[in-house]
Design an enzyme around this catalytic site. Structure first.
Site, PDB file in Angstrom:
ATOM      1  N   ILE A 291      -9.913  -0.936   3.276  1.00  0.00           N
ATOM      2  CA  ILE A 291     -10.347  -1.074   1.883  1.00  0.00           C
ATOM      3  C   ILE A 291      -9.217  -1.494   0.952  1.00  0.00           C
ATOM      4  O   ILE A 291      -9.435  -1.679  -0.242  1.00  0.00           O
ATOM      5  CB  ILE A 291     -10.975   0.241   1.364  1.00  0.00           C
ATOM      6  CG1 ILE A 291      -9.984   1.402   1.485  1.00  0.00           C
ATOM      7  CG2 ILE A 291     -12.266   0.544   2.104  1.00  0.00           C
ATOM      8  CD1 ILE A 291     -10.496   2.691   0.882  1.00  0.00           C
ATOM      9  N   GLY A 294      -1.511  -4.148   1.018  1.00  0.00           N
ATOM     10  CA  GLY A 294      -0.399  -4.646   0.233  1.00  0.00           C
ATOM     11  C   GLY A 294       0.570  -5.369   1.132  1.00  0.00           C
ATOM     12  O   GLY A 294       0.258  -5.674   2.291  1.00  0.00           O
ATOM     13  N   MET A 296       3.253  -4.233   2.473  1.00  0.00           N
ATOM     14  CA  MET A 296       3.765  -3.404   3.558  1.00  0.00           C
ATOM     15  C   MET A 296       2.760  -2.391   4.066  1.00  0.00           C
ATOM     16  O   MET A 296       2.897  -1.884   5.170  1.00  0.00           O
ATOM     17  CB  MET A 296       5.032  -2.673   3.090  1.00  0.00           C
ATOM     18  CG  MET A 296       6.201  -3.602   2.798  1.00  0.00           C
ATOM     19  SD  MET A 296       7.697  -2.714   2.322  1.00  0.00           S
ATOM     20  CE  MET A 296       7.210  -2.070   0.710  1.00  0.00           C
ATOM     21  N   LYS A 314      -3.427   5.903   4.104  1.00  0.00           N
ATOM     22  CA  LYS A 314      -2.481   4.806   3.960  1.00  0.00           C
ATOM     23  C   LYS A 314      -1.551   4.779   5.162  1.00  0.00           C
ATOM     24  O   LYS A 314      -1.007   5.804   5.567  1.00  0.00           O
ATOM     25  CB  LYS A 314      -1.674   4.950   2.673  1.00  0.00           C
ATOM     26  CG  LYS A 314      -0.673   3.805   2.454  1.00  0.00           C
ATOM     27  CD  LYS A 314       0.052   3.940   1.137  1.00  0.00           C
ATOM     28  CE  LYS A 314       1.034   2.792   0.940  1.00  0.00           C
ATOM     29  NZ  LYS A 314       1.742   2.870  -0.349  1.00  0.00           N
ATOM     30  N   ASP A 409       8.226   3.119 -10.658  1.00  0.00           N
ATOM     31  CA  ASP A 409       7.417   1.892 -10.632  1.00  0.00           C
ATOM     32  C   ASP A 409       6.127   2.084 -11.418  1.00  0.00           C
ATOM     33  O   ASP A 409       5.050   1.725 -10.962  1.00  0.00           O
ATOM     34  CB  ASP A 409       7.106   1.479  -9.194  1.00  0.00           C
ATOM     35  CG  ASP A 409       6.568   0.048  -9.106  1.00  0.00           C
ATOM     36  OD1 ASP A 409       6.920  -0.766  -9.990  1.00  0.00           O
ATOM     37  OD2 ASP A 409       5.788  -0.239  -8.179  1.00  0.00           O
TER      38      ASP A 409
END
Length: 582
Positions: A291, A294, A296, A314, A409
């Site tokens: 779903i 990215g 990495m 993940k 980030d």
């Protein structure tokens, strides 16, 4: 969300930040020779990046340059006048008075030229002093040379200069005073109330001709003022139209960048597509469709085999598993996020390895969209909505601060409005993949500058350690984007973005959106301070100040601090640009 629209399942923590080798950081501009290409980009700062300001602001800097040139020309003319004064006729007392007036104007011109060498020091006071002395001196000189001499021509030149300025008092009042002064002196001389003691006397001019001439000069003065004001208004309008086009271009570029990121994700994922880990067991979870993806990592929908509840898992891309630094960084994300148990932070269920030693992070499966998606749909948020976002995100950042975690980030893609069952939507912070645990030894990104260029703090862009105040800066950039609909720092390439982060202030928010309260400008000035020590100590302090600014009761200490910061680095200004002028 529109009624009837299906809310997609979106997983957190799938976008990867941009990393820049430390040997090519903005702080090394002009120092290492590695930035020959970026040096050209730095020269380009005078292009679209610096154009985004109000037309009046742009003309203010141009006005300082004009003032310096005009003051130097006026001084040179005065020196010539002083040189020929002994050979001019006229009454001795009038010649002496005119000589003193010209000398005073020369001194004032030199002072004005000195002040105007730095646009930041040139101000309304300098313009008014110069204008006042010039008006008085011109009246005396006109009387000395003769009311029907060519002297009023020089007055018209001065009127053209002052009327182009941004000080409306000087621009309008001085031409009117000069016109009235000339008319008064000329009429008094014509009717014998003042001695006609000048160089060129009016005794031989017929009275009707003299009256016509006296009426013409003030009219020309006033027409010169009107023409200059119209010209200034046209220049301001042209600059602001250009600014609007540049801002719209920047807004669309930022939206296109976000859209391309989403498109790339969709192309990677597809609708319910099976991935490399589909069917794999990760702890007690069985992975199904892919779903999110990215650069990495990949994210799968998963089901808890013991409870039947869904989760998001993940994992690193299969090709990344041989990079031990990436694996360690991946585990650090899980370690950092698992320390947090806060409503406004994505919940981590567990961190572990699959049977084939692939590391994974199990987290809650969120339904909704990130802030970047909402900004693309709507352009910007209103003040009430922004305050609501800030209050919730600040609570999550405070939980991270108390846990000793710096996110590093923070950006719209990492703030997610999660839809909840029988509860109001909740903003959550995502992706701690490049977070830093304060007090930890070393860093897994020691050879890189980590973050997203347009949202990282100046210290991150310069390769220094990030702290909680770094997150405050990034948070301030997010707030700026949400309020104005425009990025605070944006360039066509990463180097230009980093240059702006380190050296420039963005345009004043209230100049871009009229509904932003002026005190919000001050709050953002503190949040976006270049020095970490000048910022709010925490996101909670920032949220509190923003609430105060919205309610009209901003803390006086915050107000004074912000005004001090803006005096040193104004909105739309450049620290490096301005420092060279001092």
């Amino acid at each position: 969300m529109g009624a009837g629209k299906k809310t997609p399942l979106i997983t957190p923590a799938i976008s990867e930040p941009v990393t820049v080798p430390r040997g090519e950081r903005v702080a090394d501009l002009g120092a290492s020779g590695n930035w020959a290409a970026v040096a050209a980009a730095r020269e380009g700062v005078s292009g679209p990046m610096s154009v985004v300001r109000t037309g009046a602001h742009a003309l203010f800097r141009e006005e300082a340059t004009r003032a310096r040139g005009f003051a130097q020309a006026a001084t040179a003319l005065c020196v010539v006048g002083l040189g020929v004064a002994p050979w001019l006729g006229g009454a001795m007392w009038l010649r002496a008075t005119a000589t003193l007036a010209v000398a005073a104007l020369a001194v004032t011109g030199l002072w004005t030229a000195y002040v105007a060498r730095d646009p930041l020091r040139f101000n309304r006071r300098a313009t008014r002093i110069f204008g006042g002395v010039a008006t008085l001196a011109s009246a005396i000189v006109v009387y000395h040379l003769g009311v029907f001499s060519p002297a009023p021509i020089f007055v018209t030149l001065g009127i053209g200069f002052f009327a182009l300025g941004g000080d409306r008092v000087v621009a309008i009042a001085l031409p009117i005073v000069a016109a009235l002064a000339y008319a008064a002196i000329a009429l008094l001389v014509l009717f014998g109330y003042l001695p006609d003691a000048g160089v060129l006397r009016a005794l031989d001019v017929p009275r009707d001709v003299a009256l016509a001439m006296i009426a013409t000069v003030p009219v020309v003065h006033l027409l010169a003022m009107v023409q200059a004001r119209v010209s200034r208004r046209a220049s301001v309008d042209a600059i602001e139209r250009s600014n609007f086009a540049v801002r719209e271009s920047m807004r669309r570029e930022a939206q296109l960048e976000d859209a391309n990121r989403d498109l790339d994700q969709l192309l990677r994922v597809g609708a319910g597509r099976a991935g490399a880990y589909t069917g794999v067991m990760a702890g007690r979870y069985v992975l199904s469709d892919l779903i999110g993806a990215g650069a990495m990592g990949e994210v799968y929908r998963a089901t808890d085999t013991s409870t039947g509840e869904q989760a998001a898992i993940k994992l690193l891309q299969p090709g990344m598993l041989d990079d031990q630094n990436l694996v360690a960084r991946f585990f650090r994300e899980g370690e950092a996020a698992s320390k947090l148990r806060a409503p406004n932070v994505v919940t981590i269920y567990e961190v572990g390895k699959t049977a084939d030693e692939s590391p994974y992070i199990a987290m809650e499966l969120l339904r909704g969209h990130d802030l970047a998606w909402h900004l693309r749909q709507r352009g910007q948020f209103n003040m009430d909505e922004v305050v609501d976002v800030v209050n919730q995100v600040a609570a999550g950042l405070e939980a991270a601060r108390l846990a000793g975690i710096v996110h590093r980030d923070l950006k719209p893609q990492n703030l997610f409005l999660a839809q909840q069952t029988r509860a109001a939507p909740l903003w959550k912070i995502l992706d701690f993949g490049v977070s830093r645990l304060l007090g930890s030894q070393g860093t897994l990104t020691q050879d890189q500058i980590v973050g997203t260029p347009g949202y990282m703090s100046p210290e991150q862009a310069a390769g220094r350690d990030a702290t909680h105040r770094s997150d405050v800066f990034s948070f301030g950039v997010v707030i700026y984007r949400a309020l104005t609909g425009e990025p605070a720092f944006a360039g066509p390439e990463t180097p230009q973005s980093l240059y702006q982060v380190v050296y420039r202030n963005p345009p004043r928010p209230s100049d871009l959106v009229a509904t932003i309260p002026p005190d919000v400008d001050l709050v953002l000035a503190v949040a976006l301070a270049k020095d970490p020590e000048d910022r709010f100590a925490s996101a909670l302090e920032l949220a509190s100040a923003l609430r105060g600014a919205k309610a009209g009761n901003l803390d006086p200490a915050v107000r004074l601090h912000a005004q001090t910061l803006l005096a040193a680095l104004p909105w739309g200004g450049s620290a490096r640009e301005d420092s060279t002028n001092v």
